[in-house]
Design a protein around this motif. Structure first.
Motif: not given
Length: 370
Positions: A79-98
């Motif tokens: 639960p890194v937060g919405s901003g962290g989720g978007r950032e990690s999705f964009i940089n490829g860390t997460y294949p899907t994010a909330g």
């Protein structure tokens, strides 16, 4: 007319861990991501995702259900937060994010996510809808109907007594005390506050003139509670207190019915989910972007308007590293009737309406995996 409200205790989730995973790119394989044959799952591996903390309890519930069906898969949600989720999705860390806020190009996020997904705009689907309840603890009062203007007046510090005419008018049978109102708000920066003040700004801008904020305006006074638990504790232990919090954490506190058109509606999961049916999708988006311009002023019967809507992001195609297959299968479970029931039962989330669930499920089923 009154639609009754609900109370539900939050079930604590398991701890989440962050793991690094590889990114996704355009792919051409259209094979199924269901991962099961003859009732036995063929999926295996680790899926590390994360994002909006609002989804944490629901994600933990979904993880339990998904892993029961796929025992060789380990899923974690950070639960890194919405901003962290978007950032990690964009940089490829997460294949899907909330995320609680859909992708836009105000800071280039939508374009960056499109580039990350091989030049095709990402999928954005609502997966978590949570009513924000008006919780109260007032001597001798078990039920409360509040107009939008009265709610705004209470939290703006303009309505200060429980027997004020603005409250008494909609509660003729209540034994309202002639006592001061103790309004309780979040004392920290809060997405719940942002969604609550978005509602106030939409329905009563002449009363609530602070606009949409994540941090409570101190000039409006009231008692501050740290986090959702702090608000619930302050209202529970306070005298003639009222506050706002995720409905799933209301516990034994009474919750108010909110004026919508000619009726008063409580924060049931079904009434909260109805806001999406009553709201238009954001214009100018790609077909795979199921994001909504919430109509907080709706008069649609049976709709509870104070909600938090959170989304999941995914690519339309993934390469052959296995992460896309796991992400697709997990999203299919989240959107399934079993997954939606799991989130509702364990975390108090509002199941998506059948027609919307069918549309977004078809979209996820079309994800291509290598």
């Amino acid at each position: 007319m009154r639609t009754t409200s609900f109370r539900r205790a939050l079930v604590p989730g398991v701890a989440a861990l962050a793991l690094a995973v590889s990114g996704c790119a355009a792919g051409n394989d259209t094979s199924s991501a269901s991962g099961s044959e003859g009732g036995e799952s063929s999926l295996s591996g680790e899926l590390a995702i994360g994002g909006a903390s609002s989804q944490e309890a629901a994600q933990n519930a979904w993880i339990v259900g998904f892993q029961e069906a796929n025992p060789d898969v380990t899923v974690t949600y950070d639960p890194v937060g919405s901003g962290g989720g978007r950032e990690s999705f964009i940089n490829g860390t997460y294949p899907t994010a909330g995320t609680d806020a859909y992708l836009t190009d105000d800071e280039g996020e939508l374009s960056a996510a499109t580039e990350r997904c091989g030049g095709t705009a990402p999928i954005e689907i609502p997966n978590y809808v949570s009513p924000i309840a008006i919780v109260f603890n007032v001597d001798g009062v078990d039920e409360l109907d509040l107009s939008p203007e009265a709610i705004a007046g209470i939290f703006a510090g303009e309505i200060t007594q429980w027997d004020d005419p603005a409250i008494a008018e909609t509660n003729p049978d209540a034994d309202l005390p002639s006592e001061p109102i103790n309004p309780v708000h979040r004392g920290d920066e809060s997405g719940t506050t942002e969604n609550f003040t978005t509602y106030l700004d939409a329905v009563a801008p002449d009363v609530w003139d602070a606009g949409v904020v994540e941090t409570w305006p101190t000039e409006y006074g009231g008692e501050a509670g740290q986090g959702t638990s702090g608000v619930i504790s302050a209202v529970t232990n306070g005298t003639n207190a009222i506050g706002y919090a995720d409905a799933s954490q209301a516990g034994d506190l009474a919750v108010a019915n909110v004026g919508v058109g000619d009726e008063f509606v409580g924060p049931t999961p079904e009434a909260a989910a109805a806001i999406l049916s009553a709201s238009p999708r954001v214009e100018g988006r790609e077909p795979q972007s199921f994001v909504f311009e919430l109509d907080y002023t709706t008069a649609e019967a049976g709709t509870y308007p104070i909600v938090l809507v959170s989304y999941m992001m995914a690519c339309q195609s993934y390469d052959g590293d296995g992460q896309g297959e796991l992400a697709k299968a997990y999203l299919e479970y989240v959107l399934s009737p079993e997954g939606q029931e799991q989130g509702a039962t364990e975390a108090g989330s509002a199941p998506l309406a059948d027609d919307l669930e069918a549309e977004v499920t078809e979209l996820v089923e079309g994800i291509q995996v290598g």
